[in-house]
Design a protein around this motif. Structure first.
Motif, mmCIF file in Angstrom:
data_model
loop_
_atom_site.group_PDB
_atom_site.id
_atom_site.type_symbol
_atom_site.label_atom_id
_atom_site.label_comp_id
_atom_site.label_asym_id
_atom_site.label_seq_id
_atom_site.Cartn_x
_atom_site.Cartn_y
_atom_site.Cartn_z
ATOM 1 N N PRO A 122 29.190 7.805 21.447
ATOM 2 C CA PRO A 122 30.399 7.824 22.294
ATOM 3 C C PRO A 122 30.182 7.198 23.667
ATOM 4 O O PRO A 122 31.079 6.525 24.185
ATOM 5 N N PHE A 123 29.007 7.396 24.266
ATOM 6 C CA PHE A 123 28.727 6.814 25.582
ATOM 7 C C PHE A 123 28.639 5.285 25.494
ATOM 8 O O PHE A 123 29.156 4.574 26.351
ATOM 9 N N ILE A 124 27.981 4.805 24.449
ATOM 10 C CA ILE A 124 27.774 3.361 24.299
ATOM 11 C C ILE A 124 29.066 2.663 23.903
ATOM 12 O O ILE A 124 29.453 1.648 24.490
ATOM 13 N N PHE A 125 29.767 3.223 22.908
ATOM 14 C CA PHE A 125 31.027 2.619 22.476
ATOM 15 C C PHE A 125 32.086 2.707 23.570
ATOM 16 O O PHE A 125 32.895 1.789 23.741
ATOM 17 N N GLY A 126 32.101 3.809 24.314
ATOM 18 C CA GLY A 126 33.063 3.937 25.400
ATOM 19 C C GLY A 126 32.862 2.872 26.464
ATOM 20 O O GLY A 126 33.836 2.297 26.977
ATOM 21 N N ASN A 127 31.619 2.588 26.788
ATOM 22 C CA ASN A 127 31.326 1.544 27.762
ATOM 23 C C ASN A 127 31.769 0.185 27.248
ATOM 24 O O ASN A 127 32.324 -0.637 27.989
ATOM 25 N N GLU A 128 31.548 -0.064 25.949
ATOM 26 C CA GLU A 128 31.932 -1.340 25.359
ATOM 27 C C GLU A 128 33.450 -1.522 25.343
ATOM 28 O O GLU A 128 33.971 -2.595 25.661
ATOM 29 N N VAL A 129 34.177 -0.467 24.974
ATOM 30 C CA VAL A 129 35.638 -0.547 24.937
ATOM 31 C C VAL A 129 36.196 -0.834 26.330
ATOM 32 O O VAL A 129 37.079 -1.697 26.497
ATOM 33 N N ALA A 130 35.694 -0.159 27.342
ATOM 34 C CA ALA A 130 36.178 -0.372 28.709
ATOM 35 C C ALA A 130 35.860 -1.781 29.183
ATOM 36 O O ALA A 130 36.685 -2.432 29.841
ATOM 37 N N GLU A 131 34.677 -2.284 28.854
ATOM 38 C CA GLU A 131 34.296 -3.643 29.265
ATOM 39 C C GLU A 131 35.227 -4.669 28.644
ATOM 40 O O GLU A 131 35.691 -5.598 29.313
ATOM 41 N N LYS A 132 35.525 -4.510 27.350
ATOM 42 C CA LYS A 132 36.399 -5.471 26.679
ATOM 43 C C LYS A 132 37.830 -5.370 27.192
ATOM 44 O O LYS A 132 38.524 -6.389 27.322
ATOM 45 N N LEU A 133 38.310 -4.159 27.488
ATOM 46 C CA LEU A 133 39.647 -4.019 28.055
ATOM 47 C C LEU A 133 39.763 -4.795 29.361
ATOM 48 O O LEU A 133 40.747 -5.499 29.603
ATOM 49 N N ALA A 134 38.745 -4.657 30.200
ATOM 50 C CA ALA A 134 38.775 -5.314 31.502
ATOM 51 C C ALA A 134 38.683 -6.827 31.379
ATOM 52 O O ALA A 134 39.489 -7.567 31.954
ATOM 53 N N VAL A 135 37.718 -7.300 30.606
ATOM 54 C CA VAL A 135 37.456 -8.732 30.551
ATOM 55 C C VAL A 135 38.522 -9.471 29.752
ATOM 56 O O VAL A 135 39.080 -10.471 30.214
ATOM 57 N N VAL A 136 38.825 -8.976 28.543
ATOM 58 C CA VAL A 136 39.818 -9.658 27.712
ATOM 59 C C VAL A 136 41.204 -9.541 28.325
ATOM 60 O O VAL A 136 41.991 -10.498 28.301
ATOM 61 N N GLY A 137 41.509 -8.364 28.899
ATOM 62 C CA GLY A 137 42.806 -8.182 29.521
ATOM 63 C C GLY A 137 43.041 -9.159 30.661
ATOM 64 O O GLY A 137 44.173 -9.587 30.894
ATOM 65 N N PHE A 138 41.992 -9.533 31.356
ATOM 66 C CA PHE A 138 42.141 -10.500 32.443
ATOM 67 C C PHE A 138 42.088 -11.935 31.936
ATOM 68 O O PHE A 138 42.938 -12.760 32.248
ATOM 69 N N SER A 139 41.064 -12.245 31.106
ATOM 70 C CA SER A 139 40.865 -13.634 30.685
ATOM 71 C C SER A 139 42.005 -14.147 29.816
ATOM 72 O O SER A 139 42.340 -15.334 29.862
ATOM 73 N N THR A 140 42.658 -13.255 29.029
ATOM 74 C CA THR A 140 43.768 -13.690 28.176
ATOM 75 C C THR A 140 44.917 -14.243 29.000
ATOM 76 O O THR A 140 45.570 -15.213 28.616
ATOM 77 N N ASN A 141 45.158 -13.650 30.144
ATOM 78 C CA ASN A 141 46.297 -14.023 30.985
ATOM 79 C C ASN A 141 45.860 -14.708 32.266
ATOM 80 O O ASN A 141 46.653 -14.845 33.196
ATOM 81 N N MET A 142 44.612 -15.141 32.299
ATOM 82 C CA MET A 142 44.044 -15.639 33.549
ATOM 83 C C MET A 142 44.731 -16.920 34.020
ATOM 84 O O MET A 142 44.950 -17.112 35.225
ATOM 85 N N LEU A 143 45.088 -17.809 33.089
ATOM 86 C CA LEU A 143 45.746 -19.057 33.479
ATOM 87 C C LEU A 143 47.075 -18.757 34.171
ATOM 88 O O LEU A 143 47.428 -19.417 35.160
ATOM 89 N N THR A 144 47.792 -17.780 33.677
ATOM 90 C CA THR A 144 49.056 -17.391 34.295
ATOM 91 C C THR A 144 48.832 -16.875 35.714
ATOM 92 O O THR A 144 49.578 -17.216 36.644
ATOM 93 N N TYR A 145 47.791 -16.060 35.890
ATOM 94 C CA TYR A 145 47.499 -15.520 37.218
ATOM 95 C C TYR A 145 47.162 -16.636 38.207
ATOM 96 O O TYR A 145 47.666 -16.652 39.341
ATOM 97 N N LEU A 146 46.329 -17.557 37.789
ATOM 98 C CA LEU A 146 45.901 -18.626 38.693
ATOM 99 C C LEU A 146 47.053 -19.539 39.076
ATOM 100 O O LEU A 146 47.166 -19.976 40.231
ATOM 101 N N THR A 147 47.915 -19.871 38.115
ATOM 102 C CA THR A 147 48.991 -20.824 38.388
ATOM 103 C C THR A 147 50.205 -20.173 39.044
ATOM 104 O O THR A 147 50.832 -20.771 39.931
ATOM 105 N N GLN A 148 50.551 -18.935 38.654
ATOM 106 C CA GLN A 148 51.762 -18.314 39.165
ATOM 107 C C GLN A 148 51.535 -17.437 40.381
ATOM 108 O O GLN A 148 52.427 -17.303 41.231
#
Length: 598
Positions: A25-51
Motif C-alpha cells: 500500500p505504501f509503494i503503490f500509493g506513492n506511485e498512484v500519486a506520482e502518476k496523478l500529478a505528472v500525467v494530470g499536468f503533462s496531458t494538458n500542458m500544451l493548453t496551460y503554456l499557450t492559454q
C-alpha cells in the motif's frame, strides 16, 4: 572471512523479516500519486503554456520536447546513484521530495495571478501579452525539479517494490511475479483518473485546483512512504556496476592471447566472499556463450596480491585479486547477462513507436469525425484527447483478466507459477501491436472515403462516428498490458542483482527512444512521400493525405520487428542462478532449473 560470512548471514536474516505484501500500500500509493500529478499536468500542458502563459505554439512545443528529453535522461543518473551510493529507498525518498517541491511551485504559479501574464484583451491573439522572463524562469525551475525527481523516482520504485519479496523463498518469488502486473494496473488506473477527472478540473474549475489536488495527494503519499521505513526490505548499494563491467572487459582484453584450454570452466576464478555483496540471493553460474570474456577469470601471474590485515598486521590468508586483471565467474556472467539482454530490450522500442500514434495521428483522426456521445442524437461531444481512455480501459481490463483468468489456466498447461514466461508475454504483445496498426490503416481508409463521399474533405466533420477508432485504441491498450509489463519484468528478472535500478531505467529509456524513432519516421515519410506539387502522405489536412499508408509502413516494420524478436527470444539463454541454501532447505527445484523451464 568467517566474520564477513556471519555479518552477511545476519544481514540477510534481518532483511527476511521485513518486506512482503504489507509494504505494497505504501509503494503503490506513492506511485498512484506520482502518476496523478505528472500525467494530470503533462496531458494538458500544451493548453496551460499557450492559454495561461500565452506562449507561441512553437515555443510551447519546444518546451515540452526539452522537458520530455530531460525527464528521459535523468533516470539513468538516478539509477546509478541508487545502485552505487545511497540505495533505492533514500533515492526514492529524496526524489519524491524534489518532485513535491516542483509540483508545489507549479501549483503556486498556477493559482496566483502574479505568476502569469494578464488575460488577453478582446481583439485577438495579437493583444495577448506573453509571460515575462521571470515568470518563465519559475516555470522552468519547476519543470527541472520535476525532471530531476522523475530521474530518481522512476527507475527505483519498481525495483524497490520487487525487492520486498525474498527471491530465495519460492512462495515470495511467485508473489513478485504478480507485483509487476498490479504495479502496472495501479499505474494505469491513476493515468485514467488523471486524463479524465484531473483534466476536467483544470479546464472547468481552475489550474490552481487542477494542480493543487494532485500535489496534495503526492505530499501525503510521500509522508506515508517514508513512514513505512521500518517495514521495508532495503538492500545496500554494492558499488558501481559499470566499473565492474569495465573491469571484466579490460581483464579479458589483456588476456586475449591466453590459450582457450586455460579458460576451462573448472579452472576459472571464483571468490564467494568477494562476490557476497552483489549476490545476496545467489551467484551466477558459468555459461558457454561469449566465451572470450571467460579469459577475464583465468588466473595468471600477478593477478593475485597478498594484502596485510589492518587489525592484526599479518598477511591475509587469501590473496586479493587485482580487479583490472582478474574477475570472478559471477562478475563475468554479469556482463554476459547484460549483453544477452540487449537484443530483447531493443525489440521493445518499435512497439512504443507504434503506440505513440494514439497521441498524434489518431488524435487528428478523431478531430475530423463525429464525436457525439450518442451518434445522431446527442449534443455532448467526446473531447478528441479523451479517446485514449479506451486504450487505458482495455489495458486495465486485460491486466485484471490476465491475473485472474489467464495465469491460472496457463499454469495448468505450462507448470509455471507465473503462467507464461515474460518472453511469451512480450511476444503476444508484439503480435497484438501489429494488429493494432493494421486495423488503424483500414479504419483510416474508411474514414477518408466517408469524408470524400460526404463532401467534407476540406472542411466540416465526416459523418463517420469516432467510435470506429475504438478497436485500434483498445488493441494498443491490450498490447501494452502484455508488452510493457513483460518487458519490465524481463529487465528486472534478468538483470544482475546489483543493476536492477539501472535495468529499470533502461526500460524507461526504451520508451523515450520509441518516441524519438516515431519522430524520425514521420520526418522520413514526409521527405520520401513528397510529390512535385508539395503534397505528401501526412499533410495538415489528413483528408488530403494517405495516413493509411503510413500506418501500413509501421505495420510492416512491426512485423519485421516481431520476426526479429522471435529469433532473439528463441536463442535467448536465461541467466543461470544458483540460489543460496535457503531454497534447498525448502526442497524446491533450484533456480537454474526454473530459468531453463521458462
Amino acid at each position: 572471512m568467517a566474520t564477513t560470512e556471519a555479518a552477511m548471514e545476519g544481514r540477510k536474516k534481518t532483511s527476511m523479516k521485513k518486506g512482503g505484501l504489507r509494504t505494497m500500500p505504501f509503494i503503490f500509493g506513492n506511485e498512484v500519486a506520482e502518476k496523478l500529478a505528472v500525467v494530470g499536468f503533462s496531458t494538458n500542458m500544451l493548453t496551460y503554456l499557450t492559454q495561461q502563459l500565452h506562449m507561441p505554439l512553437a515555443k510551447a512545443a519546444t518546451t515540452l520536447t526539452n522537458f520530455g528529453g530531460t525527464s528521459a535522461a535523468t533516470p539513468l543518473i538516478g539509477a546509478f546513484i541508487a545502485d552505487v551510493c545511497v540505495g533505492r529507498f533514500w533515492t526514492i525518498a529524496a526524489a519524491s521530495i524534489v518532485y513535491q517541491v516542483g509540483m508545489a511551485l507549479l501549483t503556486v504559479s498556477a493559482a496566483l495571478p502574479q505568476f502569469r501574464p494578464p488575460p488577453c484583451k478582446p481583439g485577438g491573439a495579437v493583444t495577448c501579452q506573453e509571460a515575462a522572463q521571470w515568470q518563465l524562469a519559475v516555470l522552468y525551475v519547476a519543470l527541472l525539479l520535476n525532471a530531476v525527481g522523475a530521474g530518481g523516482y522512476r527507475p527505483c520504485i519498481v525495483a524497490f517494490g520487487a525487492d520486498q519479496f525474498d527471491e530465495s523463498q519460492a512462495a515470495e518469488r511467485a508473489r513478485s511475479w504478480g507485483f509487476f502486473n498490479w504495479y502496472y494496473f495501479c499505474n494505469g488506473t491513476s493515468m485514467l483518473v488523471a486524463v479524465t477527472a484531473v483534466v476536467y478540473v483544470q479546464d472547468n474549475v481552475g489550474w490552481g485546483w487542477g494542480l493543487g489536488v494532485p500535489a496534495f495527494c503526492m505530499g501525503v503519499s510521500v509522508a506515508a512512504f517514508v513512514a513505512g521505513y521500518p517495514m521495508y526490505r532495503r538492500l545496500e548499494p554494492a558499488g558501481s556496476p559499470f566499473t565492474r563491467l569495465a573491469q571484466v572487459v579490460v581483464a579479458a582484453v589483456r588476456k586475449r592471447r591466453v590459450p582457450a584450454a586455460d579458460a576451462d570452466p573448472g579452472r576459472l576464478y571464483e571468490n564467494d566472499e568477494l562476490d557476497a555483496p552483489i549476490s545476496m540471493y545467489g551467484k551466477l553460474l558459468h555459461t558457454d556463450q561469449l566465451s572470450f570474456l571467460d579469459r577475464a577469470a583465468v588466473v595468471t601471474d600477478g593477478d593475485l596480491v597478498t594484502t596485510t590485515d589492518a587489525s592484526s598486521g599479518k598477511p591475509s590468508p587469501r590473496p586479493t585479486p587485482n580487479p583490472w586483471r582478474l574477475s570472478t565467474v559471477h562478475r563475468v556472467e554479469e556482463l554476459k547477462s547484460v549483453i544477452r539482454m540487449g537484443p530483447i530490450w531493443a525489440a521493445g522500442i518499435l512497439v512504443i513507436t507504434a503506440s505513440s500514434t494514439q497521441h498524434t495521428f489518431s488524435l487528428q483522426q478523431a478531430t475530423t469525425m463525429d464525436r457525439r456521445l450518442v451518434p445522431g442524437s446527442s449534443s455532448f461531444q467526446i473531447p478528441a484527447g479523451s479517446m485514449t481512455v479506451f486504450a487505458l480501459l482495455a489495458m486495465l481490463a486485460t491486466l485484471f483478466a490476465y491475473d485472474r483468468a489467464l495465469v491460472p489456466l496457463a499454469r495448468r498447461a505450462t507448470g509455471l507459477d507465473r503462467g507464461i514466461s515474460f518472453l511469451h508475454r512480450m511476444g503476444i504483445g508484439f503480435a497484438v501491436s501489429v494488429a493494432a496498426t493494421l486495423v488503424a490503416g483500414l479504419v483510416e481508409r474508411h474514414r477518408r472515403e466517408a469524408a470524400a463521399a460526404a463532401g467534407t474533405t476540406d472542411a466540416g466533420t465526416a459523418p463517420l462516428s469516432a467510435y470506429w477508432l475504438v478497436p485500434q485504441y483498445a488493441l494498443h491498450g491490450i498490447a501494452e498490458a502484455f508488452t510493457s509489463v513483460g518487458h519490465l519484468e524481463f529487465m528486472y528478472d534478468q538483470a544482475p542483482e546489483s543493476m536492477r535500478s539501472t535495468a529499470t531505467a533502461l526500460f524507461w529509456l526504451s520508451i523515450s527512444l520509441g518516441s524519438y524513432v516515431s519522430t524520425m519516421l514521420v520526418d522520413a515519410v514526409h521527405r520520401w512521400s513528397a510529390g512535385p506539387d508539395g503534397s505528401n502522405w501526412l499533410p495538415d489536412n489528413i483528408n488530403r493525405g494517405r495516413l493509411d499508408y503510413y500506418y501500413w509502413v509501421v505495420t510492416l516494420l512491426q512485423f519485421l520487428n516481431l520476426v526479429y524478436y522471435l529469433i532473439c527470444a528463441k536463442r535467448y539463454r536465461f541467466k543461470p542462478v544458483q540460489l543460496h541454501k535457503k531454497e534447498e532447505e525448502e526442497g524446491g527445484n533450484s533456480m537454474v532449473e526454473l530459468q531453463e523451464k521458462v
